[in-house]
Design a protein around this motif. Structure first.
Motif, short mmCIF file in Angstrom:
data_model
loop_
_atom_site.label_atom_id
_atom_site.label_comp_id
_atom_site.label_asym_id
_atom_site.label_seq_id
_atom_site.Cartn_x
_atom_site.Cartn_y
_atom_site.Cartn_z
N GLN A 81 7.43 12.09 31.51
CA GLN A 81 7.08 10.69 31.36
C GLN A 81 8.33 9.83 31.46
OE1 GLN A 81 4.81 10.03 27.80
NE2 GLN A 81 3.16 11.40 28.41
N ARG A 82 8.14 8.59 31.85
CA ARG A 82 9.26 7.67 32.05
C ARG A 82 10.13 7.59 30.81
NH1 ARG A 82 10.60 6.15 37.01
NH2 ARG A 82 11.12 4.02 36.41
N GLU A 83 11.46 7.60 31.02
CA GLU A 83 12.47 7.45 29.99
C GLU A 83 12.49 8.62 29.01
OE1 GLU A 83 14.37 5.13 30.67
OE2 GLU A 83 13.12 3.91 31.97
N SER A 84 11.91 9.74 29.38
CA SER A 84 11.94 10.90 28.48
C SER A 84 13.34 11.48 28.43
CB SER A 84 10.95 11.97 28.95
OG SER A 84 11.12 13.17 28.22
N PRO A 85 13.96 11.63 27.25
CA PRO A 85 15.30 12.23 27.17
C PRO A 85 15.30 13.69 27.65
CG PRO A 85 14.72 11.10 25.13
CD PRO A 85 13.47 11.19 25.94
N LEU A 86 14.13 14.34 27.58
CA LEU A 86 14.06 15.74 27.99
C LEU A 86 14.34 15.89 29.48
CD1 LEU A 86 13.53 18.52 26.86
CD2 LEU A 86 11.11 18.23 27.38
N ALA A 87 14.05 14.87 30.27
CA ALA A 87 14.33 14.95 31.71
C ALA A 87 15.83 15.09 31.97
CB ALA A 87 13.78 13.71 32.42
N VAL A 88 16.64 14.34 31.21
CA VAL A 88 18.09 14.42 31.38
C VAL A 88 18.61 15.77 30.91
CG1 VAL A 88 20.29 13.37 30.73
CG2 VAL A 88 18.30 11.92 31.12
N ASP A 89 18.15 16.22 29.74
CA ASP A 89 18.62 17.51 29.22
C ASP A 89 18.18 18.67 30.11
OD1 ASP A 89 19.78 16.19 27.10
OD2 ASP A 89 18.06 16.42 25.79
N MET A 90 16.97 18.59 30.66
CA MET A 90 16.50 19.65 31.56
C MET A 90 17.31 19.64 32.85
SD MET A 90 14.40 22.17 31.81
CE MET A 90 13.24 21.88 30.48
N SER A 91 17.69 18.48 33.34
CA SER A 91 18.51 18.40 34.54
C SER A 91 19.86 19.07 34.31
CB SER A 91 18.73 16.94 34.96
OG SER A 91 17.51 16.34 35.33
N THR A 92 20.46 18.80 33.15
CA THR A 92 21.73 19.44 32.82
C THR A 92 21.58 20.95 32.76
OG1 THR A 92 22.34 17.47 31.54
CG2 THR A 92 23.60 19.48 31.14
N ALA A 93 20.48 21.43 32.19
CA ALA A 93 20.24 22.87 32.11
C ALA A 93 20.05 23.49 33.48
CB ALA A 93 19.02 23.13 31.23
N ILE A 94 19.35 22.80 34.38
CA ILE A 94 19.13 23.33 35.73
C ILE A 94 20.46 23.43 36.49
CG2 ILE A 94 18.09 22.78 37.97
CD1 ILE A 94 15.67 21.71 36.44
N LEU A 95 21.31 22.41 36.33
CA LEU A 95 22.63 22.47 36.97
C LEU A 95 23.43 23.66 36.45
CD1 LEU A 95 23.63 18.69 37.04
CD2 LEU A 95 23.03 20.12 39.00
N SER A 96 23.34 23.92 35.16
CA SER A 96 24.04 25.07 34.59
C SER A 96 23.50 26.37 35.16
CB SER A 96 23.91 25.06 33.06
OG SER A 96 24.48 23.90 32.50
N LEU A 97 22.18 26.47 35.33
CA LEU A 97 21.58 27.67 35.92
C LEU A 97 22.05 27.87 37.36
CD1 LEU A 97 17.88 27.48 34.65
CD2 LEU A 97 19.69 29.00 33.84
N SER A 98 22.16 26.76 38.08
CA SER A 98 22.61 26.85 39.47
C SER A 98 24.06 27.30 39.56
CB SER A 98 22.43 25.48 40.16
OG SER A 98 22.90 25.52 41.48
#
Length: 912
Positions: A776-793
């Protein structure tokens, strides 16, 4: 006659007296001040203004003997009393009113100031809605909250928080100030999630109730925007509720710094419970003038004329009195006098007992206002100038941090440079734009004594699990689907989500909810719409990040790259028995054959006289020169060249042969490994131009893209629900009820082609996209999940998950990329080489012939000298010469040299 002279005399005397009086500067000028005496701001402002009036009246360089009389009214934080006080001051014919400190009172008495044309100069009302358009006589010598909230938004953005909770007093100051903060946060893609409105009295039970309820919310960043409170009740209650720990973050506007600066040193020693709070303070540059006044303030405290420490509002109140005094001096220099007049509209009003008709309008109010707005003055608070909104130019803010019992300045903010380690006055010349990477602050101590940046958001203990919509796929189930006969969701996308969730530094309770019936692929646009409509909190799956979808939800960082590609039938070139002829065109093969023959002839001519291997019977010589020429291709020549010209030609020929051989090898390798398209479609343009049916995957965005963006008629588009339907439709083809090609996302196609050898990709992807998780819009989880995906990559985990699901012992999908059919090599590609080789061969032959002619002429001359010529016909002689020349060329080089040697050195005959 005397009757006329006497009245005229009296009139002349009256005019002279009146003119003399009107040209005299007034002895006293009244200046009003409206504020609350017993308040944090008032306790500093009152003695500061009194000191300013005393300094002005004792300075002979200003007002030229006119005394400034300050009339002060205590409004006790009441809008009603403020209005009454304003009328009282106007009755005293004040030329300007300083104050009020309350934004609510400022709204009310600004209207009175407009009607009576009395400039109203406030050193403490920061409400950004107090605009010059609505209140033209309102001037502000303090900074508007529009600047302060921009500083606060930059502070929130600097620490990458996306949601805050605002604690705000419920009046004009609080509502309008926090409204400005919301606008500034929106520019940073952040927001105020919740607003906790409090009454002006800041009742502790009310504060406790609101703060206790906020503990159930997700955001943990609090922005406190209330009136200065010497009891610090909000933080006192927060300490009781165990909210001053490392799980919480507290930011405060400049009310806190004004409050703390007013405390005596003994009281500051008991402020340990404020550890970790970050606040703003209006920046006042250091100067000798400021230091002298602060030293003087200490004396005022000892004498009892000042009851609190000095804060920035006290400095601004002192400067405000001086600004008005300078303006009055200039006004008197220009107009000499101050006059008031009755307002005809007030006189005409029929009032009972209010005596409003006695209120007078300051006739020079507009002129005095203009003079004040032209102020360019350096005071205790720094440089004072006004902008077009009649606000003082922003001097920026100090960023303060309370560490133990000390107040540290950890940085500065200005609308020119943003957050920095040096104040604005030390950064002149900087451009009026800045980015996050330019921002700097010193290390900050947060609540609990930690120095790591607080997360600022948690999943509340009693918050329901996240409802995550998951596509219940019917095809390509390796990506994501619900396992038949159970409620378990699995697939490549699910594993990526679960692995990324492990890297998020807090617990994320969730529950998967399948979307679709499992019989056909669901529409992904509908799934995204359900996230936007709050049916789901998020969506996890093979969801392409598209422009129209990003307008509804926030996506995580892409965890897989994809795009639309075209799939068509192919044929394998290796099935042809004559594939070895395909690298070159027919013309090229003919040129190569002619080159071998030419080289054979040239080498034979150049080597025949000097090389025994090129001599003998004609049949043997023909076989030798052809075998020599063709064997150069394999570098197995039995014969060697002995002449210099022959070796030169061979060097050039071997270079040409090397280039041709390398080109042939590369082209043949490409042909043997490439899959040739059996479809006339060569790309998306030819597919659009054709009238053949096109297949697409059920539920894919390819349907809308092909019809809406590429304008392909919908009648040409056929939905296919599984890889088996893909294969069947492509094998039947457009003439047998199938399709000419299929348009689908690259990752699906790679998985399909890993099991099919008769189909291939045409060209490259003609759209670029990626798969991500929708929130959903402005969800902080979107930012944290993006950081986690970059770490996985970065760690290689994404590749391992891909290999787990799609790679076999042999290979992974997509490793063998289909390449376009290579073009045959034409003669035009090598004409330069042939021209070079031909030029060397021709030059070698010409040199050889010239040399032979010279030797033959020399030989004939020697022969003629040794024998007497006999007459022969010319025609016979010419043919004989030609025959003799060819015979001469056919002789070995050694024989010719021996003949020349015998002619030059004849052997003596032996005597008997």
């Amino acid at each position: 006659m005397k009757e006329l002279v006497i009245p005229q005399l009296f009139v002349s005397i009256w005019l002279l007296v009146n003119g003399f009086v009107s040209c005299q500067r007034p002895a006293v000028v009244n200046l009003g001040a409206i504020f609350t005496f017993d308040s944090v701001i008032g306790k500093a402002a009152k003695p500061a203004m009194e000191a300013a009036v005393s300094d002005i009246n004792n300075d002979i360089r200003i007002l030229n003997g006119t005394k400034l009389n300050l009339l002060m009214v205590d409004v006790n934080c009441s809008v009603f009393l403020g209005s009454v006080g304003a009328f009282q001051l106007v009755e005293e014919e004040v030329v300007a009113i300083i104050g009020p400190q309350s934004s609510g009172i400022a709204h009310m008495i600004s209207t009175i100031a407009n009607g009576l044309q009395v400039p109203l100069i406030s050193y403490a009302a920061t409400d950004p809605t107090l605009s010059a358009l609505q209140f033209p006589f309102f001037i502000r010598t303090t900074q508007s909250d529009s600047y302060q909230m921009a500083a606060m938004a930059d502070l929130v953005d600097f620490f990458r928080w996306r949601e805050v909770i605002a604690i705000v007093v419920d009046d004009e100051y609080g509502r309008n100030g926090i409204g400005a903060l919301g606008e500034e946060l929106n520019k940073k893609r952040a927001k105020i999630s919740y607003k906790l409105f409090l009454s002006n009295q800041l009742d502790e039970s009310e504060v406790m109730d609101k703060l206790n309820k906020s503990k159930l919310l997700g955001p943990r960043v609090y922005v406190v925007h209330v009136n200065p409170d010497p009891r610090l009740r909000i933080f006192t209650v927060a300490r009781k509720l165990q909210m001053m720990t490392d799980n919480y973050t507290w930011l405060a506007t400049d009310w806190l710094s004004a409050t703390l600066d007013s405390f005596p040193p003994t009281k500051k020693a008991s402020l340990g419970f404020l550890q970790g709070v970050v606040g703003l303070r209006q920046h006042t540059p250091e100067s000798s003038q400021k230091r002298a006044f602060m030293s003087r303030w200490k004396g005022m405290q000892r004498k009892g004329s000042a009851s609190s420490e000095l804060n920035t509002y006290g400095l601004q109140a002192y400067d405000t009195v001086w600004i008005v005094a300078y303006a009055i001096e200039r006004f008197l220099d220009e107009h000499k006098t101050i006059t008031f007049s009755f307002n005809s509209k007030l006189v005409d009003m029929k009032t009972s007992g209010l005596q409003i008709e006695k209120l007078k309008v300051f006739t020079g109010g507009n002129d005095l206002l203009d003079i004040i707005l032209q102020t360019n003055f350096t005071g205790l608070s720094g440089q004072v100038q006004f902008n077009q909104d009649q606000n003082v130019f922003s001097g920026g803010y100090d960023v303060i941090n309370i560490d133990q019992v000390s107040i540290r300045t950890v940085g500065y903010w200005s609308n020119v440079s943003g957050l920095s380690l040096s104040p604005q006055d030390a950064r002149k010349g900087e451009q009026n734009s800045y980015s996050r990477v330019d921002q700097r602050l010193q290390n900050i101590t947060w609540p609990g004594g930690k120095t790591e940046r607080p997360r600022g958001w948690i999943i509340a203990p009693d918050e329901r699990p996240l409802r995550i919509g998951v596509p219940n796929r019917a095809s390509f189930v390796e990506f994501v689907t619900e396992v038949h006969g159970s409620h378990r969701i699995e697939g490549y996308c699910i594993d990526v989500f679960l692995k990324a969730r492990e890297l998020i530094p807090y617990d994320v309770p969730y529950m998967f909810e399948p979307f679709g019936d499992g019989q056909s692929n669901p529409r992904y646009d509908d799934l995204v719409h359900m996230v936007a409509a709050d049916v789901f909190d998020a969506a996890v799956g093979d969801i392409a990040i598209l422009t129209n979808r990003t307008k509804m939800v926030d996506f995580s960082q892409p965890y897989a790259s994809t795009g639309l590609v075209i799939v068509a039938p192919i044929r394998n070139s290796k099935s042809s028995a004559w594939v070895f002829l395909q690298p070159f065109t027919v013309e090229m093969w003919c040129a190569i054959a002619a080159s071998f023959v030419m080289i054979a002839v040239v080498i034979w001519i150049l080597e025949h006289r000097v090389n025994d291997e090129f001599r003998g019977p004609p049949k043997k010589q023909l076989v030798t020169m052809l075998m020599f020429s063709f064997s150069t291709l394999f570098k197995t020549n039995q014969e060697t060249t002995k002449s210099s010209l022959g070796r030169l030609v061979m060097v050039v020929w071997l270079f040409v042969l090397m280039v041709i051989t390398a080109s042939y090898t590369a082209s043949l390798s490409s042909i043997l490994t490439v899959q040739q398209l059996s479809s006339p479609i060569t790309g998306i343009d030819s597919l659009i131009a054709s009238h053949w049916p096109i297949g697409y995957q059920t539920g894919s965005f390819a349907y809308d893209y092909l019809s809406d963006s590429l304008y392909i008629p919908r009648s040409r588009l056929f939905a296919l629900g599984s890889p088996e339907e893909y294969e069947s439709a492509l094998r039947r083809g457009p003439r047998d009820g199938g399709v000419a090609a299929i348009v689908d996302e690259l990752l699906y196609v790679e998985l399909f082609l890993s099991k099919q050898k008769d189909f291939g990709i045409i060209g490259q992807p003609f759209t670029r996209a990626g798969w991500g998780f929708a929130f959903q819009r402005e969800s902080p989880l979107a930012v944290d999940m993006s950081t986690a995906i970059l770490s996985l990559s970065e760690s290689g985990e994404l590749q391992k998950i891909r290999e787990k699901w799609f790679c076999t012992m042999r290979s992974c999908p997509g490793e063998k990329k289909n390449r376009p059919e290579p073009n045959k090599l034409n003669l035009i590609s090598f004409w330069g080489l042939y021209l070079l080789c031909g030029a060397f061969c021709l030059t070698a032959i010409l040199v050889f012939l010239v040399r032979m002619v010279c030797q033959f002429v020399r030989y004939k001359r020697r022969q003629m000298q040794s024998s007497s010529p006999s007459p022969t016909p010319s025609s016979t002689r010419c043919s004989q010469v030609i025959r003799h020349f060819f015979d001469f060329i056919d002789e070995k080089e050694e024989v010719i040299k021996k003949m020349f040697s015998q002619c030059e050195n004849p052997q003596p005959q032996a005597s008997s």
